[in-house]
Design a protein around this motif. Structure first.
Motif, PDB file in Angstrom:
ATOM      1  N   PHE A 280       0.845  -1.201   0.000  1.00 21.87           N
ATOM      2  CA  PHE A 280       0.000   0.000   0.000  1.00 21.87           C
ATOM      3  C   PHE A 280       0.882   1.254   0.000  1.00 21.87           C
ATOM      4  CE2 PHE A 280      -1.945   3.426   2.498  1.00 21.87           C
ATOM      5  CZ  PHE A 280      -3.200   3.570   1.908  1.00 21.87           C
ATOM      6  N   LEU A 281       1.916   1.241   0.862  1.00 24.46           N
ATOM      7  CA  LEU A 281       2.774   2.421   0.982  1.00 24.46           C
ATOM      8  C   LEU A 281       3.608   2.629  -0.282  1.00 24.46           C
ATOM      9  CD1 LEU A 281       3.812   2.010   4.714  1.00 24.46           C
ATOM     10  CD2 LEU A 281       2.480   3.909   3.752  1.00 24.46           C
ATOM     11  N   ASN A 282       4.056   1.526  -0.876  1.00 25.98           N
ATOM     12  CA  ASN A 282       4.823   1.668  -2.117  1.00 25.98           C
ATOM     13  C   ASN A 282       3.975   2.297  -3.209  1.00 25.98           C
ATOM     14  OD1 ASN A 282       7.359   0.869  -1.260  1.00 25.98           O
ATOM     15  ND2 ASN A 282       6.906  -1.313  -1.574  1.00 25.98           N
ATOM     16  N   LYS A 283       2.683   1.930  -3.246  1.00 24.11           N
ATOM     17  CA  LYS A 283       1.775   2.543  -4.239  1.00 24.11           C
ATOM     18  C   LYS A 283       1.613   4.034  -3.969  1.00 24.11           C
ATOM     19  CE  LYS A 283      -0.910  -1.506  -5.416  1.00 24.11           C
ATOM     20  NZ  LYS A 283      -1.642  -2.293  -4.420  1.00 24.11           N
ATOM     21  N   LYS A 284       1.766   4.421  -2.707  1.00 24.75           N
ATOM     22  CA  LYS A 284       1.630   5.837  -2.340  1.00 24.75           C
ATOM     23  C   LYS A 284       2.933   6.606  -2.549  1.00 24.75           C
ATOM     24  CE  LYS A 284      -2.571   6.105  -0.564  1.00 24.75           C
ATOM     25  NZ  LYS A 284      -3.566   7.124  -0.858  1.00 24.75           N
ATOM     26  N   GLY A 285       3.960   5.914  -3.090  1.00 24.41           N
ATOM     27  CA  GLY A 285       5.200   6.621  -3.384  1.00 24.41           C
ATOM     28  C   GLY A 285       6.296   6.459  -2.340  1.00 24.41           C
ATOM     29  N   PHE A 286       6.039   5.664  -1.303  1.00 23.92           N
ATOM     30  CA  PHE A 286       7.108   5.390  -0.330  1.00 23.92           C
ATOM     31  C   PHE A 286       8.031   4.324  -0.911  1.00 23.92           C
ATOM     32  CE2 PHE A 286       3.853   7.317   2.152  1.00 23.92           C
ATOM     33  CZ  PHE A 286       4.460   7.873   3.259  1.00 23.92           C
ATOM     34  N   LEU A 302      -1.245   5.251   6.535  1.00 25.48           N
ATOM     35  CA  LEU A 302      -2.077   4.047   6.625  1.00 25.48           C
ATOM     36  C   LEU A 302      -3.471   4.344   7.161  1.00 25.48           C
ATOM     37  CD1 LEU A 302       0.546   1.462   7.955  1.00 25.48           C
ATOM     38  CD2 LEU A 302      -0.556   1.446   5.709  1.00 25.48           C
ATOM     39  N   THR A 303      -3.614   5.400   7.965  1.00 27.58           N
ATOM     40  CA  THR A 303      -4.930   5.646   8.587  1.00 27.58           C
ATOM     41  C   THR A 303      -5.507   7.026   8.321  1.00 27.58           C
ATOM     42  OG1 THR A 303      -3.998   6.508  10.636  1.00 27.58           O
ATOM     43  CG2 THR A 303      -4.348   4.131  10.539  1.00 27.58           C
ATOM     44  N   LEU A 310      -7.284   0.812  13.308  1.00 28.14           N
ATOM     45  CA  LEU A 310      -6.862  -0.233  12.371  1.00 28.14           C
ATOM     46  C   LEU A 310      -5.835  -1.138  13.043  1.00 28.14           C
ATOM     47  CD1 LEU A 310      -6.763  -1.162   9.276  1.00 28.14           C
ATOM     48  CD2 LEU A 310      -4.776   0.350   9.085  1.00 28.14           C
ATOM     49  N   PHE A 311      -5.998  -2.462  12.879  1.00 22.74           N
ATOM     50  CA  PHE A 311      -4.970  -3.400  13.336  1.00 22.74           C
ATOM     51  C   PHE A 311      -3.928  -3.574  12.237  1.00 22.74           C
ATOM     52  CE2 PHE A 311      -7.953  -5.464  16.495  1.00 22.74           C
ATOM     53  CZ  PHE A 311      -7.115  -5.327  17.594  1.00 22.74           C
ATOM     54  N   ASP A 338      -0.155  -4.112  16.045  1.00 16.38           N
ATOM     55  CA  ASP A 338      -0.252  -2.750  16.585  1.00 16.38           C
ATOM     56  C   ASP A 338      -1.655  -2.230  16.296  1.00 16.38           C
ATOM     57  OD1 ASP A 338       2.425  -2.987  17.066  1.00 16.38           O
ATOM     58  OD2 ASP A 338       3.061  -1.504  15.574  1.00 16.38           O
ATOM     59  N   ILE A 339      -2.191  -1.426  17.207  1.00 14.02           N
ATOM     60  CA  ILE A 339      -3.396  -0.667  16.851  1.00 14.02           C
ATOM     61  C   ILE A 339      -2.951   0.722  16.420  1.00 14.02           C
ATOM     62  CG2 ILE A 339      -5.535   0.407  17.673  1.00 14.02           C
ATOM     63  CD1 ILE A 339      -5.960  -1.914  19.528  1.00 14.02           C
ATOM     64  N   LEU A 340      -3.377   1.094  15.221  1.00 13.03           N
ATOM     65  CA  LEU A 340      -3.112   2.458  14.747  1.00 13.03           C
ATOM     66  C   LEU A 340      -4.398   3.258  14.912  1.00 13.03           C
ATOM     67  CD1 LEU A 340      -1.187   1.701  11.403  1.00 13.03           C
ATOM     68  CD2 LEU A 340      -0.284   1.840  13.728  1.00 13.03           C
ATOM     69  N   ALA A 341      -4.295   4.400  15.564  1.00 15.18           N
ATOM     70  CA  ALA A 341      -5.477   5.252  15.734  1.00 15.18           C
ATOM     71  C   ALA A 341      -5.821   5.892  14.394  1.00 15.18           C
ATOM     72  CB  ALA A 341      -5.200   6.324  16.783  1.00 15.18           C
ATOM     73  N   PRO A 342      -7.119   6.133  14.152  1.00 14.64           N
ATOM     74  CA  PRO A 342      -7.523   6.702  12.854  1.00 14.64           C
ATOM     75  C   PRO A 342      -7.062   8.147  12.667  1.00 14.64           C
ATOM     76  CG  PRO A 342      -9.402   6.563  14.329  1.00 14.64           C
ATOM     77  CD  PRO A 342      -8.260   5.884  15.031  1.00 14.64           C
ATOM     78  N   ARG A 343      -7.317   8.651  11.454  1.00 13.66           N
ATOM     79  CA  ARG A 343      -7.004  10.040  11.094  1.00 13.66           C
ATOM     80  C   ARG A 343      -5.538  10.373  11.323  1.00 13.66           C
ATOM     81  NH1 ARG A 343     -12.501  13.645  12.246  1.00 13.66           N
ATOM     82  NH2 ARG A 343     -13.883  12.245  11.114  1.00 13.66           N
ATOM     83  N   GLY A 344      -4.701   9.355  11.113  1.00 10.64           N
ATOM     84  CA  GLY A 344      -3.256   9.595  11.092  1.00 10.64           C
ATOM     85  C   GLY A 344      -2.574   9.693  12.435  1.00 10.64           C
ATOM     86  N   PHE A 345      -3.216   9.289  13.519  1.00  7.97           N
ATOM     87  CA  PHE A 345      -2.602   9.462  14.840  1.00  7.97           C
ATOM     88  C   PHE A 345      -1.555   8.409  15.205  1.00  7.97           C
ATOM     89  CE2 PHE A 345      -5.727  12.701  15.370  1.00  7.97           C
ATOM     90  CZ  PHE A 345      -5.105  13.591  16.229  1.00  7.97           C
ATOM     91  N   GLY A 346      -1.487   7.326  14.409  1.00  4.86           N
ATOM     92  CA  GLY A 346      -0.396   6.370  14.603  1.00  4.86           C
ATOM     93  C   GLY A 346      -0.598   5.380  15.740  1.00  4.86           C
TER      94      GLY A 346
END
Ligand code: ATP
Ligand code: MG
Length: 424
Positions: A280-286, A302-303, A310-311, A338-346
Motif C-alpha cells: 500500500f505504501l509503495n503505491k503511495k510513493g514510499f 495508513l490511517t 486499524l490493526f 499494533d493498533i493504529l489510531a484513525p485520522r493519522g494518529f499512529g
C-alpha cells in the motif's frame, strides 16, 4: 457549591437562585460602575458582575475568591447564566499573572505548574481521568485483576537502547520500560491481569508522540491466543472511547474534537497485514521493502482516511522483541499486532501472543545483545506449567492525544518529560 451544579439547578427549575461559589478569577474587566469577572472552578466557568468598590477593585487575574449573589439566566453570557454578585471575599490575592494571551508553546512549557489551570489542560486532564476509570471499569466487568508490577528492574523488556540506568544500592538497575514480563509471572496465579504503571523510555529524538515517561496500560492473559487478545484490545479501547464520549462531551467540544466520529468507533477493527501495508505504501510513493519499520509518516498514511482504528497485523521477527511468538505458519513473522489510531494518529498499542519455546527465546535474547543470565527467572515461566498466553500494552497518553485531537503528546500530561525537559 460548584458552578456547574448551580447552573444545572437553574436550568432544570427555570428560575434564579441565590448562590455561594468559590474559585479562581479566569478573566477580568473593570469599568467605572462594575467589575466583570469570569470565575473558574473544576466544573466550569461563569460570569459574575460586581458593583465597583475600592475593595473589589484590588482583585487580580487568578486570585482565589468566594462570591455570593443571584444566579440568573442571561443569553449574552457565554454559559447562558451570570451571577449578580453582592459580596466577594478575596481569599488569595494573586500577583501579576505571568501567562497572557500572546504566549508561545515554548514559554508555556516553562510555566506548566500554572498552565495546568488553563481550560485546555483542564479538559484534557478530565478526559484522561475518564479514560483511566473507563479502563478500570472494563477490566473489572470482565474479571481481570489489577496488579502492581515493579518499576526498578535488572533486565530490559524492550531492548537496551532506551533504558534509563540508575544506581541501586551500588548495583546497576533500570527503570521499567514495560511491566509485561512481570505480568507474565502473575497469569499462573490470576490468569487475567492488568496494570497501569509508569514506563520509562530514553527516547533521544523529539517527536510529537514520544515522552520519556508515560502511563502504560498493560494486560496479560493465560490460555489466550493471538485472536483472543486482539478482541480484548478492541473491546477495551472502544469502551474507553464510548465512556469519554458519554461523559466528556463538553471537554471534547472545547478541544474542537469531532464527537460524532468518535461516537461511531466500533468493533471489530479492520485489519491490514504487514506485507499489505508495505505494498500500500509503495503505491503511495514510499520506498519500502520487507523488514522495514513504519515511522510516523508511514503510520499516518495508513490511517489518514480512516475513522475507525486499524490493526496492523504481524511483523518481521527482527522488528519485534524476543518474547513475541514466531508464527508457526510463516517463520519470518511474529504474532504481533499494533493498533493504529484513525485520522493519522499512529500507533497506540502493541499486543500479541508470547513465545513459549525456550530455545527460540534464548537465541533471540542473545541476538538482541541482552544477557540470558538475567532472564533465567523468565525462562522458569516456560518450564513450570507454561500455557499459551498473550498480552498487550496501550500508551494512555497516545490514546488521550488521539481522543482529544492534539498535535503533540506533551499536552496529554501535566508535567511532560522528554530529552532535556524535567522542569517544572
Ligand atoms: P513506537 O514505535 O511508537 O516508538 P514502540 O513500538 O516502541 O512505540 P511499545 O514497546 O510497543 O512501543 O510500547 C507499547 C505502547 O506504549 C505503544 O504502542 C505506545 O502506545 C506506548 N509508547 C511507547 N513508547 C512511548 C513513548 N516514548 N511515549 C509515549 N507512549 C509510548
Ligand atoms: Mg509497539
Amino acid at each position: 457549591m460548584m458552578i456547574y451544579k448551580n447552573i444545572e439547578y437553574c436550568f432544570n427549575k427555570g428560575e434564579s437562585k441565590d448562590v455561594n461559589v468559590r474559585g479562581w478569577v479566569h478573566r477580568l474587566r473593570k469599568q467605572k460602575d462594575n467589575i466583570f469577572l469570569t470565575l473558574r472552578d473544576s466544573t466550569g466557568i461563569i460570569q459574575c458582575i460586581l458593583p465597583f468598590t475600592e475593595e473589589y477593585n484590588k482583585v487580580t487575574i487568578e486570585s482565589s475568591v468566594e462570591i455570593s449573589g443571584n444566579l440568573i439566566k442571561d443569553e449574552r453570557s457565554p454559559s447562558g447564566y451570570e451571577i449578580h454578585a453582592n459580596n466577594m471575599n478575596i481569599v488569595g490575592l494573586a500577583e501579576n499573572y505571568p501567562i497572557r494571551k500572546d504566549f508561545s508553546v515554548a514559554y508555556l512549557n516553562t510555566v506548566r505548574h500554572l498552565w495546568n489551570r488553563s481550560r485546555k489542560m483542564q479538559s484534557i486532564m478530565k478526559v484522561k481521568s475518564e479514560a483511566m476509570s473507563a479502563a478500570g471499569e472494563w477490566f473489572k466487568e470482565n474479571n481481570w485483576y489489577q496488579t502492581t508490577p515493579p518499576i526498578i528492574n535488572n533486565s530490559a523488556c524492550e531492548g537496551g537502547s532506551t533504558l534509563f540506568e540508575l544506581d541501586f544500592f551500588g548495583n546497576k538497575a533500570y527503570l521499567s520500560q514495560s511491566a509485561q514480563l512481570y505480568l507474565e509471572t502473575l497469569i499462573f496465579s490470576l490468569e487475567k491481569v492488568w496494570s497501569s504503571t509508569t514506563s520509562f523510555r530514553a527516547e533521544k529524538s523529539k517527536t510529537p508522540r514520544h515522552l520519556a515517561e508515560y502511563t502504560h496500560l498493560e494486560g496479560e492473559q493465560a490460555w489466550a491466543n493471538f485472536e483472543d487478545i486482539l478482541k480484548v484490545e478492541e473491546e477495551l479501547l472502544t469502551h474507553i472511547v464510548q465512556r469519554v464520549v458519554q461523559n466528556n462531551h463538553k471537554d471534547l467540544e472545547f478541544l474542537k474534537q469531532d464527537v460524532g466520529y468518535l461516537s461511531r468507533i466500533k468493533t471489530p477493527f479492520d485489519r491490514i497485514t504487514y506485507e499489505e501495508a508495505i505494498s500500500f505504501l509503495n503505491k503511495k510513493g514510499f520506498d519500502m521493502k520487507f523488514g522495514d519499520d513504519f515511522g510516523t509518516e508511514e503510520e499516518r498514511q495508513l490511517t489518514s482516511n480512516l475513522d475507525n482504528p486499524l490493526f496492523l497485523i504481524s511483523a518481521p521477527v527482527e522488528a519485534k522483541p524476543f518474547y513475541t511468538k514466531i508464527n508457526p505458519d510463516d517463520e519470518r513473522m511474529v504474532l504481533s499486532a499494533d493498533i493504529l489510531a484513525p485520522r493519522g494518529f499512529g500507533e497506540i498499542s502493541t499486543g500479541g501472543q508470547r513465545e513459549d519455546d525456550i530455545e527460540s527465546l534464548t537465541r533471540r535474547i542473545k541476538k538482541e545483545g541482552l544477557n540470558p543470565k538475567e532472564y533465567d527467572w523468565y525462562m522458569d515461566l516456560r518450564k513450570y506449567g507454561s500455557v499459551p498466553h498473550s498480552g498487550f500494552g496501550f500508551g494512555l497518553e497516545r490514546i488521550v492525544r488521539w481522543i482529544c485531537n492534539l498535535d503533540h503528546i506533551r499536552d496529554t500530561t501535566p508535567n511532560p518529560r522528554s530529552v532535556s525537559k524535567s522542569y517544572p
